[in-house]
Enzyme design. Structure first.
Site, short mmCIF file in Angstrom:
data_model
loop_
_atom_site.label_atom_id
_atom_site.label_comp_id
_atom_site.label_asym_id
_atom_site.label_seq_id
_atom_site.Cartn_x
_atom_site.Cartn_y
_atom_site.Cartn_z
N HIS A 1 -9.74 -14.81 -5.61
CA HIS A 1 -9.18 -14.16 -6.34
C HIS A 1 -7.98 -13.63 -5.85
CE1 HIS A 1 -8.86 -10.10 -9.15
NE2 HIS A 1 -8.52 -9.91 -8.10
N GLY B 1 -14.47 6.51 -5.30
CA GLY B 1 -12.16 5.64 -5.63
C GLY B 1 -12.80 5.70 -7.15
N ALA B 2 -11.67 7.13 -7.31
CA ALA B 2 -11.72 7.41 -8.78
C ALA B 2 -10.05 7.52 -8.63
CB ALA B 2 -11.63 9.16 -8.77
N1 NAD Z 1 -11.34 -7.02 -8.08
C1 NAD Z 1 -10.16 -6.55 -9.39
O1 NAD Z 1 -10.40 -7.57 -10.28
C2 NAD Z 1 -9.23 -5.39 -8.79
C3 NAD Z 1 -8.21 -5.62 -10.36
C4 NAD Z 1 -7.65 -4.33 -9.98
C5 NAD Z 1 -7.10 -3.27 -9.03
N2 NAD Z 1 -8.26 -4.11 -7.76
C6 NAD Z 1 -8.36 -3.33 -6.46
O2 NAD Z 1 -8.80 -2.35 -6.24
C7 NAD Z 1 -8.23 -1.03 -5.49
C8 NAD Z 1 -8.15 -0.08 -6.61
O3 NAD Z 1 -7.07 0.07 -7.41
P1 NAD Z 1 -6.69 1.20 -7.86
O4 NAD Z 1 -5.79 0.74 -8.87
O5 NAD Z 1 -7.83 1.49 -9.29
O6 NAD Z 1 -5.39 2.10 -7.24
P2 NAD Z 1 -5.27 3.77 -7.69
O7 NAD Z 1 -4.20 3.58 -6.36
O8 NAD Z 1 -5.19 4.17 -8.79
O9 NAD Z 1 -6.54 4.37 -6.34
C9 NAD Z 1 -6.75 3.88 -5.00
C10 NAD Z 1 -8.30 4.72 -5.19
O10 NAD Z 1 -7.98 4.49 -3.32
C11 NAD Z 1 -8.54 6.10 -2.65
N3 NAD Z 1 -7.96 5.24 -1.72
C12 NAD Z 1 -6.85 5.07 -1.01
N4 NAD Z 1 -6.67 4.72 0.29
C13 NAD Z 1 -7.09 5.91 1.06
C14 NAD Z 1 -8.12 6.05 1.30
N5 NAD Z 1 -7.24 5.90 3.23
N6 NAD Z 1 -9.83 6.32 2.40
C15 NAD Z 1 -10.23 6.47 1.42
N7 NAD Z 1 -10.13 6.12 0.15
C16 NAD Z 1 -8.58 5.39 -0.11
C17 NAD Z 1 -8.30 6.66 -3.57
O11 NAD Z 1 -8.58 8.03 -3.23
C18 NAD Z 1 -8.25 6.22 -5.11
O12 NAD Z 1 -8.83 6.75 -5.42
C19 NAD Z 1 -7.19 -1.96 -4.85
O13 NAD Z 1 -7.72 -1.88 -4.20
C20 NAD Z 1 -7.04 -2.88 -6.44
O14 NAD Z 1 -6.09 -3.71 -5.22
C21 NAD Z 1 -8.71 -4.57 -8.35
#
Ligand code: NAD
Length: 318
Positions: free
Chosen positions: A180, A11-12
């Site tokens: 979380h 995931g980028a």
């Molecule tokens: N654990 C933590 O502390 C924490 C902190 C921030 C964000 N997050 C979570 O991390 C995730 C990513 O956040 P982000 O800000 O990078 O989001 P973003 O929207 O910038 O990126 C989303 C990523 O998910 C992928 N994706 C979306 N739909 C997809 C699908 N149907 N099939 C395959 N890949 C798919 C996209 O290609 C992209 O790489 C979210 O679930 C967010 O809630 C977790």
């Protein structure tokens, strides 16, 4: 092929891209940035090229390799799973749970086929539930499936404590355990110190309660200010700290989600506690000596995760 260790970031997006840059700057690992052209077209290639072009001035030799498939990810020592869709208008929590579970299941299956000895760091939300999906899909032991939530939440807690006390964040030690989410995380006030002094001796209870509440709503506060997207710098820093501890076998003690097996009187549920991270993932699981009230809240967090994973389709085996 480089002799450097390899880490795959799946995931980028905002967080995955920030992690790739941060890790590459360290210089000791090559980073593979995996994403789906059907979702992001060529974005991951663009981010990898942009980051690679920062190397001349940031002076790192690590490679950042974008990929649409999985061959380039083979032999990764750590795989970080960030791919996950945000909630769409009208979509229920359970629907989001299952759409992200399908993404995580697919990504984990492909990742572990190519990197059977990797440690997985689960990052996509709802993180505690996604850990169960990753554990189930990988068939890995609990030591190699670790959830990142506590590292970020603890960083937020330490920020607020250090600002309130007017002291360096380097001297504040406080850990957020439990789940979380903004209702299940448990800032462990009873074990928080600054310069070795108990926080409870430095601030009145109502001020501490305000810091705890701000910590628990920390993600929403950033989201509300950013307007577009959610936090990514602190989440990336928190995650790369974990990656580094594993790659460099640092034996660091960090708050992470792990499948509890009797700790806090809880079994077979992912929940945040203190773990020792090094080669091979979690080397030891600790039960923090929290207050009775904090213990009750950690158990409630585990119950909430258990309830949530009951909605997973297909169900997970634990
Ligand atoms: N654990 C933590 O502390 C924490 C902190 C921030 C964000 N997050 C979570 O991390 C995730 C990513 O956040 P982000 O800000 O990078 O989001 P973003 O929207 O910038 O990126 C989303 C990523 O998910 C992928 N994706 C979306 N739909 C997809 C699908 N149907 N099939 C395959 N890949 C798919 C996209 O290609 C992209 O790489 C979210 O679930 C967010 O809630 C977790």
């Amino acid at each position: 092929m480089s002799a450097r260790k390899k880490v795959t970031i799946v995931g980028a997006g905002m967080t995955g891209g920030a992690m790739a840059q941060r890790l590459a700057e360290k210089g000791y690992a090559d980073v593979v940035l995996q994403d789906e052209p059907s979702i992001v077209e060529t974005m991951h290639h663009g981010k990898a090229l942009d980051s690679a072009q920062s190397a001349a001035w940031l002076r790192f030799d690590s490679k950042i390799i974008p990929t649409d498939g999985w061959d380039d990810t083979a032999g990764s020592e750590v795989v970080v799973l960030t791919a996950g869709a945000p909630r769409k208008p009208g979509q229920s929590r359970e629907e989001l749970l299952n759409s992200n579970a399908a993404i995580v299941r697919d990504k984990v299956t492909n990742a572990v086929r190519n990197s059977p000895d990797a440690t997985l760091i689960v990052f996509a939300n709802p993180m505690d539930a996604m850990c169960h999906v990753a554990l189930d899909a990988s068939g890995f032991p609990r030591e190699r499936v670790i959830g990142q939530g506590g590292m970020l939440d603890s960083a937020r807690y330490r920020t607020f404590v250090s600002r309130e006390l007017g002291v360096s964040i380097k001297d504040v030690h406080g850990y957020v355990l439990g789940g979380h989410t903004d209702t299940t995380m448990v800032p462990a006030v009873s074990t928080t110190t600054a310069g070795g002094l108990p926080l409870t001796s430095l601030l009145p209870r109502d001020r501490i309660d305000a810091l705890v509440e701000r910590t628990m709503k920390g993600g929403a506060e950033v989201l509300g200010l950013l307007k577009v997207g959610s936090a990514y710098q602190a989440p990336a820093a928190a995650t790369i700290e974990m990656v580094e501890a594993i790659l460099l076998d640092q034996h660091r003690l960090m708050p992470c989600a792990i499948l509890l097996q009797g700790e806090y009187g809880v079994s077979n549920v992912f929940c945040g506690t203190i773990v020792k991270l090094g080669t091979g993932g979690v080397q030891q699981v600790y039960e923090a000596p929290v207050s009775d009230e904090e213990l009750a809240r950690i158990r409630a967090a585990a119950e909430a995760t258990k309830e949530l994973i009951g909605h997973l389709e297909p169900p997970v085996k634990v």
